[in-house]
Design a protein around this motif. Structure first.
Motif, PDB file in Angstrom:
ATOM      1  N   GLU B 361       0.822  -1.212   0.000  1.00  0.00           N
ATOM      2  CA  GLU B 361       0.000   0.000   0.000  1.00  0.00           C
ATOM      3  C   GLU B 361       0.861   1.270   0.000  1.00  0.00           C
ATOM      4  O   GLU B 361       0.446   2.316  -0.498  1.00  0.00           O
ATOM      5  N   THR B 362       2.049   1.181   0.602  1.00  0.00           N
ATOM      6  CA  THR B 362       2.883   2.393   0.678  1.00  0.00           C
ATOM      7  C   THR B 362       4.037   2.360  -0.328  1.00  0.00           C
ATOM      8  O   THR B 362       4.984   3.144  -0.226  1.00  0.00           O
ATOM      9  N   ARG B 363       3.973   1.456  -1.303  1.00  0.00           N
ATOM     10  CA  ARG B 363       5.027   1.395  -2.330  1.00  0.00           C
ATOM     11  C   ARG B 363       5.183   2.749  -3.041  1.00  0.00           C
ATOM     12  O   ARG B 363       6.295   3.143  -3.404  1.00  0.00           O
ATOM     13  N   GLY B 364       4.066   3.461  -3.188  1.00  0.00           N
ATOM     14  CA  GLY B 364       4.105   4.771  -3.844  1.00  0.00           C
ATOM     15  C   GLY B 364       5.034   5.732  -3.119  1.00  0.00           C
ATOM     16  O   GLY B 364       5.758   6.524  -3.740  1.00  0.00           O
ATOM     17  N   GLU B 365       5.049   5.633  -1.783  1.00  0.00           N
ATOM     18  CA  GLU B 365       5.916   6.478  -0.965  1.00  0.00           C
ATOM     19  C   GLU B 365       7.396   6.138  -1.225  1.00  0.00           C
ATOM     20  O   GLU B 365       8.247   7.029  -1.387  1.00  0.00           O
ATOM     21  N   SER B 366       7.682   4.844  -1.336  1.00  0.00           N
ATOM     22  CA  SER B 366       9.063   4.411  -1.629  1.00  0.00           C
ATOM     23  C   SER B 366       9.468   4.861  -3.025  1.00  0.00           C
ATOM     24  O   SER B 366      10.601   5.298  -3.256  1.00  0.00           O
ATOM     25  N   ASN B 367       8.539   4.756  -3.968  1.00  0.00           N
ATOM     26  CA  ASN B 367       8.817   5.222  -5.330  1.00  0.00           C
ATOM     27  C   ASN B 367       9.142   6.708  -5.339  1.00  0.00           C
ATOM     28  O   ASN B 367       9.996   7.167  -6.091  1.00  0.00           O
ATOM     29  N   ARG B 368       8.423   7.468  -4.496  1.00  0.00           N
ATOM     30  CA  ARG B 368       8.642   8.908  -4.455  1.00  0.00           C
ATOM     31  C   ARG B 368      10.053   9.230  -3.960  1.00  0.00           C
ATOM     32  O   ARG B 368      10.749  10.079  -4.515  1.00  0.00           O
ATOM     33  N   VAL B 369      10.494   8.513  -2.922  1.00  0.00           N
ATOM     34  CA  VAL B 369      11.864   8.696  -2.425  1.00  0.00           C
ATOM     35  C   VAL B 369      12.867   8.385  -3.536  1.00  0.00           C
ATOM     36  O   VAL B 369      13.801   9.150  -3.797  1.00  0.00           O
ATOM     37  N   ALA B 370      12.645   7.264  -4.238  1.00  0.00           N
ATOM     38  CA  ALA B 370      13.570   6.855  -5.308  1.00  0.00           C
ATOM     39  C   ALA B 370      13.622   7.935  -6.390  1.00  0.00           C
ATOM     40  O   ALA B 370      14.694   8.272  -6.901  1.00  0.00           O
ATOM     41  N   ARG B 399      22.853  -7.969  -3.308  1.00  0.00           N
ATOM     42  CA  ARG B 399      23.050  -7.223  -4.560  1.00  0.00           C
ATOM     43  C   ARG B 399      24.286  -6.324  -4.508  1.00  0.00           C
ATOM     44  O   ARG B 399      24.626  -5.681  -5.490  1.00  0.00           O
ATOM     45  N   GLY B 400      24.897  -6.237  -3.329  1.00  0.00           N
ATOM     46  CA  GLY B 400      26.074  -5.374  -3.193  1.00  0.00           C
ATOM     47  C   GLY B 400      25.716  -3.896  -3.124  1.00  0.00           C
ATOM     48  O   GLY B 400      26.550  -3.022  -3.385  1.00  0.00           O
ATOM     49  N   ILE B 401      24.470  -3.582  -2.753  1.00  0.00           N
ATOM     50  CA  ILE B 401      24.039  -2.176  -2.654  1.00  0.00           C
ATOM     51  C   ILE B 401      24.395  -1.657  -1.261  1.00  0.00           C
ATOM     52  O   ILE B 401      24.003  -2.255  -0.267  1.00  0.00           O
ATOM     53  N   PRO B 402      25.161  -0.542  -1.172  1.00  0.00           N
ATOM     54  CA  PRO B 402      25.681  -0.134   0.142  1.00  0.00           C
ATOM     55  C   PRO B 402      24.669   0.490   1.108  1.00  0.00           C
ATOM     56  O   PRO B 402      24.844   0.395   2.307  1.00  0.00           O
ATOM     57  N   PHE B 403      23.611   1.149   0.591  1.00  0.00           N
ATOM     58  CA  PHE B 403      22.693   1.873   1.474  1.00  0.00           C
ATOM     59  C   PHE B 403      21.252   1.363   1.359  1.00  0.00           C
ATOM     60  O   PHE B 403      20.801   1.033   0.257  1.00  0.00           O
ATOM     61  N   VAL B 404      20.561   1.328   2.510  1.00  0.00           N
ATOM     62  CA  VAL B 404      19.122   1.030   2.499  1.00  0.00           C
ATOM     63  C   VAL B 404      18.387   2.233   3.071  1.00  0.00           C
ATOM     64  O   VAL B 404      18.796   2.801   4.090  1.00  0.00           O
ATOM     65  N   TRP B 405      17.334   2.625   2.377  1.00  0.00           N
ATOM     66  CA  TRP B 405      16.547   3.796   2.794  1.00  0.00           C
ATOM     67  C   TRP B 405      15.219   3.320   3.388  1.00  0.00           C
ATOM     68  O   TRP B 405      14.570   2.454   2.800  1.00  0.00           O
ATOM     69  N   PHE B 406      14.838   3.896   4.546  1.00  0.00           N
ATOM     70  CA  PHE B 406      13.563   3.542   5.158  1.00  0.00           C
ATOM     71  C   PHE B 406      12.617   4.737   5.079  1.00  0.00           C
ATOM     72  O   PHE B 406      12.750   5.682   5.863  1.00  0.00           O
ATOM     73  N   PRO B 407      11.669   4.731   4.146  1.00  0.00           N
ATOM     74  CA  PRO B 407      10.801   5.903   3.969  1.00  0.00           C
ATOM     75  C   PRO B 407       9.932   6.184   5.192  1.00  0.00           C
ATOM     76  O   PRO B 407       9.633   7.342   5.477  1.00  0.00           O
ATOM     77  N   ALA B 408       9.535   5.141   5.939  1.00  0.00           N
ATOM     78  CA  ALA B 408       8.613   5.341   7.068  1.00  0.00           C
ATOM     79  C   ALA B 408       9.232   6.283   8.104  1.00  0.00           C
ATOM     80  O   ALA B 408       8.555   7.154   8.652  1.00  0.00           O
ATOM     81  N   THR B 409      10.546   6.100   8.363  1.00  0.00           N
ATOM     82  CA  THR B 409      11.203   6.924   9.381  1.00  0.00           C
ATOM     83  C   THR B 409      12.116   7.958   8.753  1.00  0.00           C
ATOM     84  O   THR B 409      12.761   8.738   9.455  1.00  0.00           O
ATOM     85  N   GLN B 420      23.049   4.145  10.993  1.00  0.00           N
ATOM     86  CA  GLN B 420      21.753   4.565  10.459  1.00  0.00           C
ATOM     87  C   GLN B 420      21.467   5.980  10.925  1.00  0.00           C
ATOM     88  O   GLN B 420      21.698   6.311  12.084  1.00  0.00           O
ATOM     89  N   GLN B 421      21.010   6.834   9.996  1.00  0.00           N
ATOM     90  CA  GLN B 421      20.793   8.223  10.383  1.00  0.00           C
ATOM     91  C   GLN B 421      19.610   8.829   9.651  1.00  0.00           C
ATOM     92  O   GLN B 421      19.210   8.330   8.588  1.00  0.00           O
ATOM     93  N   ALA B 422      19.044   9.880  10.232  1.00  0.00           N
ATOM     94  CA  ALA B 422      17.937  10.585   9.599  1.00  0.00           C
ATOM     95  C   ALA B 422      18.429  11.217   8.301  1.00  0.00           C
ATOM     96  O   ALA B 422      19.589  11.622   8.216  1.00  0.00           O
ATOM     97  N   ALA B 423      17.570  11.249   7.288  1.00  0.00           N
ATOM     98  CA  ALA B 423      18.012  11.774   5.996  1.00  0.00           C
ATOM     99  C   ALA B 423      16.832  12.335   5.220  1.00  0.00           C
ATOM    100  O   ALA B 423      15.701  11.867   5.353  1.00  0.00           O
ATOM    101  N   ASP B 424      17.120  13.351   4.408  1.00  0.00           N
ATOM    102  CA  ASP B 424      16.108  13.997   3.584  1.00  0.00           C
ATOM    103  C   ASP B 424      16.386  13.590   2.130  1.00  0.00           C
ATOM    104  O   ASP B 424      17.475  13.837   1.604  1.00  0.00           O
TER     105      ASP B 424
END
Lengths: 444, 444
Positions: B361-370, B399-409, B420-424
């Protein structure tokens, strides 16, 4: 000696090749920004693989060794005979099975390569051309949202190019399949093949053909109502499908997916996608979303970016690899951009500087200046001949090189403005806009 | 289903492909810094052109349309039969004649493309491989200094690659030609062909063979003395040639050129060039400088960059286009770099960030971050599945991807350090070294 052109095998002049490189680079950048991994496959596949989806409708070039032919050997066609690939999907299917243990699924791959089709020359089509494909391939399963993603990425790629706005038409095979089931149509394949012609031939002809193959008036009418639907609104899409009176679980699943596709793509790239229910993509073995893309005012070129979802892009024994992918016809786009032209290169050579030579004895001094410029990343070349300056300036001009360097006086001249000034080869830089050839676009 | 590899048609995995792309980009950059213009020619030429220098010793693949073959048609070989190009010189000759009015001479072109040779599979050679060529082509005339330039550019290109030091061997056909004339040898071609084997077979065998073809002891001895000369010093070269007692105008012109080549190349790229008088480059129709290049400690791979000067690279009626060019065997180099390995990619995917998904349901939010990250040029992908964070972090890791983004927080985690740190999403950037995959080299 004739022109030596071979029909169907396009080649570009240097300044045109720079435009092509620009287009390929833009596409590649969008693919990579979206996390697609570049692979390159060999140009050949075995006939077994080229014909793995049944005998192909694409014309294949098979390879034979010249020496063997000269010795009178003509090898029998077999499953191991090698042919040039005619698209980038067949190679991907083969590659995925071969490397299923080497990659992480869902595997996001892009591939920008030439393909070959042994068309008859008189048909005037490209027989060698470049395609740019993205596919997302799952192992056993693949989320529907990737069908939205692939369409979005392709629109983003097309929007990065110097072409008029692209419009994507989308449909879902489940709707067509569902409708055929509800209407009691068994020969789904031949119906798809007929419907595929709707854009090329008069609709009445298609409906007549279908009636002649044994479809009842009710069946034809059902298909007609459904395939007339064109809308970019999910709400309207639902209403119009409902109004056909056709209904089944499959049809409703297809409708949900098509609505989600419209919504998802519109959210990312507004105003460029449209449900177009007569779109079938002929006989390709698609099982979900299908896509075609047209360029505004150049619809007659046909679709320049097409694809769809396969439930079995590849298979290995009982293991299925579903996939969704699309392919941009790069050569066709380049052809369009060059012929309008929608873009041109600021010059035909990489060189920003033409280093003059006073005499063959001092060529070493000119070479030294060139080396110093290059060490700081400035593309340049040394005059082919020691000659009067006027002649060397003309040589630079003919090549489209903006600056001439005179080592004897350590001066550089912008030959467009005529401004000449003292310069140090270890410090001087051309303006950013003259550094490398740039591609200037006339659209957007 | 077998491994599906076809011997002689190499393919690289994604992380290997990134190394190949790096190598090609480095080569291309050096070519462009030196003002060479990139062209691409079609993959096919007519047999007339493929065999324009007499019947070729290279194995050619000819093309036939599969449908025609299936219908039992076997086309007769003719001058218009199409075959895949086996090098990039034959296409250039054809292209130059075709476009002599479209380019400015001397024309400096580079070309990086695949070529095909129909070798018998059991010989274990590449049948599809990439070459990177530069040539400078004149119209009617071409200054000798370009023979220095091409060698210099190629050494610069090789020095930009993650391989051990390259050593170039050079010779001049005028010396061999002149010596044969002085010694009264008429069968120059067969002598060149024999001398070409000096590096592969015992010298005694070669001298015996030459004696058997009718050469006198004096003739054999003369050739022997000359071809034993190896030196990187122009002075020593002159002395040693003089010491053979052979002398003629042609021989002396060749000696002058070879000395100038040593001096010129050494000035630009010190310590990598050597006169090697047994070098002939077999039957290719060279008329001046000839070159071969070997990699230190990997001499057994053979020459990885060869070429020479032709007085008639192309001709059109009475018009001659002299040229000088060299060709890097890119696939062979890539093979070496990968097998040692001399370089590896920091990761196999372009993605720097894996954007987590909390629920479909919140995939749209993740897409927006991307989308926000991509707008600022940061390559990323959205998780294929909504799952526990631990599972999504593992997916990024695989996949060897260095960073993971959490849109919820609105947080980003470096999964290597665990920080892990807050990010815009409209401001955060990965460190420069993580932005795109980089190729890390272990040489130099």
């Amino acid at each position: 000696m004739s022109s030596r052109k071979i029909s169907g095998f396009p080649e570009w002049l240097p300044e045109q090749r720079l435009v092509e490189t620009h287009i390929v680079d833009q596409i590649r950048r969008v693919f990579e920004l979206n996390g697609f991994i570049g692979i390159e496959t060999r140009a050949v596949e075995t006939l077994a693989d080229l014909e793995s989806k049944g005998e192909t409708s694409k014309e294949v070039y098979v390879l034979e060794r010249l020496q063997a032919r000269k010795e009178g050997q003509i090898s029998e066609l077999s499953s191991r005979t090698l042919g040039l690939h005619f698209d980038l999907t067949v190679p991907l299917s083969r590659w995925i099975v071969q490397h299923s243990n080497d990659v992480v699924f869902p595997f996001r791959r892009y591939q920008i390569q030439k393909v070959w089709r042994g068309e008859r020359p008189q048909e005037g089509r490209f027989r060698e051309f470049r395609q740019a494909d993205v596919d997302i391939v799952g192992n056993g399963e693949l989320g529907f949202h990737h069908e939205v993603e692939v369409a979005t990425v392709m629109l983003e790629a097309l929007n990065a190019l110097p072409i008029p706005r692209a419009r994507m038409r989308v449909n879902n095979r489940k709707i067509l399949q569902g409708a055929c089931e509800v209407l009691g149509i068994v020969s789904v394949e031949s119906v798809l093949r007929e419907l595929d012609k709707l854009d090329k031939e008069a609709a009445a002809t298609i409906w007549n053909n279908l009636a002649e193959t044994g479809l009842t008036p009710t069946q034809v009418e059902g298909l007609q109502k459904l395939t007339e639907i064109v809308t970019d609104s999910p709400t309207e899409l639902r209403q119009k499908i409902q109004a056909t009176g056709l209904s089944s679980e499959l049809l409703s699943q297809g409708t949900d997916e098509l609505c989600a596709l419209l919504e998802g793509v519109n959210q990312a790239v507004p105003g460029q996608v449209q449900a177009y229910l007569s779109l079938t993509r002929g006989l390709d073995y698609y099982t979900g979303s299908v896509y075609e893309t047209f360029i505004q005012n150049f619809e007659h070129l046909g679709s320049i970016c097409s694809g769809g979802r396969y439930d079995a892009l590849a298979r290995n024994g009982s293991r299925f690899y579903p996939g969704v992918g699309m392919s941009i016809g790069v050569s066709r786009l380049v052809s369009l951009v060059l012929s309008e032209p929608f873009a041109r290169s600021s010059r035909a050579t990489p060189s920003a500087v033409y280093v003059a030579v006073d005499s063959e004895e001092t060529r070493g001094e000119s070479n030294r200046v060139a080396r110093e410029l290059r060490q700081r990343g400035i593309p340049c070349e040394v005059s082919a001949k020691a000659a009067k300056y006027g002649k060397q300036i003309r040589a630079a001009e003919q090549r489209g090189i903006p600056f001439v360097w005179f080592p004897a006086t350590s001066e550089v001249k912008d030959i467009r403005s005529g401004v000449q000034q003292a310069a140090d080869a270890t410090k001087w830089c051309p303006p950013e806009s003259d550094w490398w050839p740039t591609v200037e676009t006339s659209t957007s």
